[in-house]
Enzyme design. Structure first.
Site, PDB file in Angstrom:
ATOM      1  N   HIS A 112      41.961 -46.871  29.602  1.00 47.85           N
ATOM      2  CA  HIS A 112      41.322 -45.828  28.805  1.00 47.85           C
ATOM      3  C   HIS A 112      41.150 -46.283  27.351  1.00 47.85           C
ATOM      4  O   HIS A 112      41.820 -45.772  26.454  1.00 47.85           O
ATOM      5  CB  HIS A 112      42.166 -44.551  28.887  1.00 47.85           C
ATOM      6  CG  HIS A 112      41.602 -43.369  28.190  1.00 47.85           C
ATOM      7  ND1 HIS A 112      40.267 -43.238  27.877  1.00 47.85           N
ATOM      8  CD2 HIS A 112      42.215 -42.243  27.711  1.00 47.85           C
ATOM      9  CE1 HIS A 112      40.072 -42.081  27.260  1.00 47.85           C
ATOM     10  NE2 HIS A 112      41.236 -41.476  27.133  1.00 47.85           N
ATOM     11  N   CYS A 165      37.813 -38.899  23.088  1.00 43.27           N
ATOM     12  CA  CYS A 165      37.767 -39.684  24.327  1.00 43.27           C
ATOM     13  C   CYS A 165      36.404 -39.624  25.001  1.00 43.27           C
ATOM     14  O   CYS A 165      36.142 -40.391  25.930  1.00 43.27           O
ATOM     15  CB  CYS A 165      38.842 -39.204  25.286  1.00 43.27           C
ATOM     16  SG  CYS A 165      40.522 -39.336  24.639  1.00 43.27           S
ATOM     17  N   ILE A 217      47.609 -47.580  27.404  1.00 42.41           N
ATOM     18  CA  ILE A 217      46.933 -47.894  26.144  1.00 42.41           C
ATOM     19  C   ILE A 217      46.123 -49.170  26.363  1.00 42.41           C
ATOM     20  O   ILE A 217      46.677 -50.219  26.671  1.00 42.41           O
ATOM     21  CB  ILE A 217      47.951 -48.085  25.015  1.00 42.41           C
ATOM     22  CG1 ILE A 217      48.805 -46.825  24.848  1.00 42.41           C
ATOM     23  CG2 ILE A 217      47.247 -48.444  23.716  1.00 42.41           C
ATOM     24  CD1 ILE A 217      48.011 -45.583  24.495  1.00 42.41           C
ATOM     25  N   CYS A 243      49.793 -41.498  34.413  1.00 38.98           N
ATOM     26  CA  CYS A 243      49.129 -41.408  33.112  1.00 38.98           C
ATOM     27  C   CYS A 243      48.411 -42.706  32.761  1.00 38.98           C
ATOM     28  O   CYS A 243      48.826 -43.798  33.164  1.00 38.98           O
ATOM     29  CB  CYS A 243      50.152 -41.091  32.027  1.00 38.98           C
ATOM     30  SG  CYS A 243      51.080 -39.567  32.348  1.00 38.98           S
TER      31      CYS A 243
END
Length: 407
Positions: A352, A87, A231, A228
């Site tokens: 992300h 990441c 995707i 959270c």
């Protein structure tokens, strides 16, 4: 060695779901955006760094991904370096571009990060994340998670990556050791959802209250879905140069790179936070930049979960150990607060896309330092910090990158 490094241009696609857009198209959009910002033709680059994590796994382009994507833009004949660092791939690509400038190997370099995560197969997408851990010793990971967070019990059903279990175990350890509460984690999440509403490039732009965050579908105790990161697909690019390189460009508002530090984790007791990877690297970055935590006007931190933002606020010195939850709950990390964190909406709202995330953080901070962030502008922003972590190895991120920028 040339220590003076400038960001001359930045570019970023909207982050979200780009099912009908290829990796090449995403890269083209981000680089053309950055090129226009810097006022340069494609032939002005002396080197390029290309960051990506899963294209090889998802599409089979396991080698020369950068050469293939960049040549379509006319970027050819120069060194092209391919980077994968979980990441932290995007910020690692940026660090390599900065070091090419500092070493005198290039006067102008471009770093680009890109990811296509939404491939129509959620199980395969989630399987990609396993590679961010030691696949040769999965039992060690489970022992570490149990030592951190015990037996979670009652975990919610549904698709999730292994990193949600990792962050959940780390959150439970923090709750046990310092009294962190689910309400405080939700406060950090709600703040970032609110910040994202005015970010036209964000994956999600829906404000949520603390109660709505807490009521979301449970993933792994104490985390809910709104805590959270989603995707996400997207790309981001940054053009860096030295003073001689600036003379070749038509950049209107260059930003100084004060520090760019990369490091890996170490074996340490899980409760020894003074040796945590972010604590160590941020100390190096602050020293390199000649500043301290109180000098930072705004920061983008790696909030793959809301808990991660709270932990990193402590490791970066914005709050004392164990007080990051209270910092968020009191509103001190909101725009207008003492230390605004993730005015972009962060990973959990902006999105992300692994290989693009770190450069996406830099894009936001450059916009802030230039005063171009609109409704999410941090007043008087003069110095900015990005923290980008990747992977998980023996109790902490396997790699982290700290960047400090200034005007």
């Amino acid at each position: 060695m040339n220590d003076e490094v400038w960001i001359a241009g930045v570019g970023m696609t909207p982050f979200g779901i780009h099912r009908n857009t290829s990796v090449k198209q995403l890269v083209r959009s981000a680089i053309e955006d950055a090129r226009a910002d810097a006022g340069t033709p494609v032939g002005n680059f002396d080197a390029a760094v290309f960051g990506n994590v899963v294209q090889g796994l998802n599409e089979g382009q396991s080698s020369i991904a950068g050469q293939v994507a960049l040549r379509e833009l006319g970027i050819e004949g120069i060194p092209v370096y391919n980077v994968e660092n979980a990441c932290a791939t995007g910020s690692t690509a940026f660090n390599l571009a900065v070091n090419l400038i500092r070493s005198g190997s290039a006067d102008v370099a471009v770093a680009v990060g890109v990811e296509k995560m939404n491939i129509g197969d959620p199980t395969r997408t989630m399987a990609n994340f396993v590679g961010g851990t030691d696949v040769h010793d999965p039992a060690s990971l489970q022992r570490t998670l149990h030592e951190l967070g015990g037996d979670a019990g009652g975990d919610g059903a549904g698709h999730r990556s292994v990193f949600m279990d990792i962050y959940a175990a780390m959150a439970r350890a923090h709750m046990r050791n310092f009294g962190l509460t689910a309400h405080q984690i939700a406060a950090a999440a709600a703040k970032n959802h609110a910040h994202s509403v005015s970010n036209t490039r964000a994956h999600y732009r829906i404000a949520m209250s603390i109660d709505e965050v807490l009521a979301g579908r449970r993933l792994a105790e104490p985390l809910t879905v709104p805590m959270c990161a989603p995707i996400t697909d997207g790309a981001a690019a940054v053009i860096v140069c030295n003073t001689a390189g600036l003379d070749r460009l038509a950049a209107q508002a260059p930003i100084r790179v004060l520090a760019s530090v990369v490091g890996t984790g170490t074996d340490r007791p899980l409760d020894d936070y003074e040796r945590h990877i972010t604590r160590r690297l941020s100390a190096r970055a602050y020293e390199e930049a000649g500043v301290g935590p109180r000098d930072i006007s705004v920061a983008e931190v790696h909030d793959a979960t809301a808990f991660a933002e709270i932990l990193q606020s402590e490791m970066l010195g914005f709050a004392a150990l164990g007080e990051g939850g209270a910092l968020a709950e009191k509103g001190e990390t909101t725009i207008g607060g003492r230390i605004p964190l993730n005015p972009s909406g962060g990973l959990m709202s902006k999105g992300h896309p692994l290989g693009a995330t770190g450069i996406g953080q830099i894009f936001e901070l450059v916009e802030q330092l230039r005063g171009r962030a609109g409704d999410r502008q941090v007043d008087g922003a003069r110095m900015a910090l990005a923290e980008n972590g990747g992977g998980f190895h023996r109790g902490e991120e396997a790699v982290a990158v700290i960047t400090i920028l200034g005007i």
